[in-house]
Design an enzyme around this catalytic site. Structure first.
Site, PDB file in Angstrom:
ATOM      1  CB  ALA A  43      11.013  61.357  33.243  1.00 35.74           C
ATOM      2  CB  THR A  50       8.826  72.916  24.569  1.00 32.86           C
ATOM      3  OG1 THR A  50       7.595  72.067  24.412  1.00 32.86           O
ATOM      4  CG2 THR A  50       9.066  73.620  22.728  1.00 32.86           C
ATOM      5  CG  ASP A  52      16.750  72.422  22.057  1.00 33.70           C
ATOM      6  OD1 ASP A  52      17.261  71.362  21.106  1.00 33.70           O
ATOM      7  OD2 ASP A  52      15.632  72.860  21.501  1.00 33.70           O
ATOM      8  CG  ASN A  65      15.852  60.745  21.145  1.00 33.38           C
ATOM      9  OD1 ASN A  65      16.039  60.313  20.192  1.00 33.38           O
ATOM     10  ND2 ASN A  65      14.968  61.842  20.362  1.00 33.38           N
ATOM     11  N   GLY A 115       7.179  76.763  27.412  1.00 33.62           N
ATOM     12  CA  GLY A 115       7.737  77.900  26.491  1.00 33.62           C
ATOM     13  C   GLY A 115       9.209  76.866  26.687  1.00 33.62           C
ATOM     14  CG  ASP A 139       6.259  73.046  27.106  1.00 35.43           C
ATOM     15  OD1 ASP A 139       6.205  72.249  26.313  1.00 35.43           O
ATOM     16  OD2 ASP A 139       6.046  74.634  26.630  1.00 35.43           O
ATOM     17  CB  ALA A 199      17.539  80.887  18.969  1.00 33.05           C
ATOM     18  CE  LYS A 258      17.427  69.774  18.371  1.00 33.01           C
ATOM     19  NZ  LYS A 258      17.173  70.290  19.402  1.00 33.01           N
TER      20      LYS A 258
END
Length: 321
Positions: free
Chosen positions: A241, A266, A270, A199, A305, A264, A57, A55
């Site tokens: 969303a 993920t 961040d 969140n 990613g 994705d 990075a 997180k």
């Protein structure tokens, strides 16, 4: 993309203020599947990919790719993943000069991504657990010189508190991402934090709200009041969303999400936080920064990613043109 958002994106690379992130670096072992497995179930997946993550990075990388001046403080191990993670941060433009090198493995995560772009994540801290409060305090002058500090909870809580207090004492804005989620934040961390980011599921647990499928049912003025009672006058609640809610000065504002076909998710949260950090360092308001973050995080969802999906300001602008 609205013209004001585009103009702010373009301005991020010209900001005088700098960003420091104290946080984690992980190698993300990622597999795509048609659907996420149920408990006890095995499903077939695609090829294993090793991607840069963590997180801290991720947030630093997102801000740096947008043009912000960013430094990361944290720890890597003595394995091959350490060189991999540092090289990816260097590529993004993050200052890694003061990152700590320790014995043992670097941090890792195991990630499964479904065809719909949803994911499950398991985190193993590794070297991240060895970034101590003393290490952070040894960089007191560096922290004091920045405009905004970004924190999450993948580092030891004593380290997070030390970083927040160091920045707070120097008058540096502190933005805390309560993730991995902690429902009872230490009092000294709350006192030293200026802005909280959570969140929609985390806000329900933190403030004792019903975890509704839709946040349209929330009384956001009641949420604002509960945040104030908890100790936060400024906050952002991300809604996936559905965008985000920005809370400031006793009021709340809804920020619409930019619409994309997600591949994705993920690291999208961040990238949002990294954008907010960059926006605050550039002198934009919390609301303006979140509006930029809506487009940057949506862009990140279009690729596989976390850091590998992040774009420059020019790339984000081009995508939404």
């Amino acid at each position: 993309m609205p013209e004001p958002v585009r103009d702010r994106l373009e301005a991020l690379g010209k900001a005088q203020g700098s960003v420091i992130v104290v946080g984690s670096m992980n190698a993300d072992y990622t597999v795509s599947t048609k659907r996420l497995p149920k408990p006890g179930e095995t499903v077939n997946g695609g090829a294993m990919k090793v991607l840069p993550g963590g997180k801290g990075a991720n947030q630093a990388s997102a801000a740096a790719r947008l043009g912000a001046n960013v430094q990361l403080l944290g720890a890597v191990g003595e394995d091959a993943n350490a060189d991999f993670l540092l090289s990816k941060l260097d590529e993004a433009g993050v200052d890694t000069a003061d990152i700590l090198h320790v014995e043992g493995p670097s941090g890792t995560t195991l990630i499964t991504v479904s065809a719909e772009g949803e994911n499950t994540i398991v985190y193993s801290p590794g070297s991240n657990s060895k970034a101590s409060a003393g290490y952070v305090q040894s960089h007191r002058d560096t922290i004091a010189a920045c405009a905004v500090l970004g924190l999450c909870l993948e580092s030891p809580i004593s380290t997070v508190i030390a970083a927040a207090q160091t920045a707070h004492e120097a008058g540096v804005t502190v933005l805390l991402n309560d993730s991995p989620f902690m429902d009872e934040l230490p009092h000294e961390l709350v006192e030293a934090t200026d802005i909280l980011l959570v969140n929609q599921h985390e806000v329900a647990q933190l403030l004792g709200l019903p975890d509704e499928e839709s946040t349209d049912d929330y009384d956001w003025y009641e949420v604002v009041s509960r945040f104030t009672d908890y100790g936060f006058d400024r906050a952002i609640v991300t809604l996936g969303a559905s965008g985000s809610i920005v809370i400031e000065d006793g009021r709340w504002h809804r920020v619409s999400a930019a619409q994309v076909d997600a591949v994705d998710t993920t690291g999208c949260g961040d990238s949002f936080m990294g954008t907010v950090l960059a926006g605050l360092a550039a002198g934009f308001t919390l609301l303006q920064s979140a509006q930029i973050g809506s487009y940057v995080s949506a862009y990140a969802a279009t690729k596989l990613g976390a850091q590998s999906a992040y774009g420059s300001a020019e790339e984000v602008i081009e995508y939404f043109s």
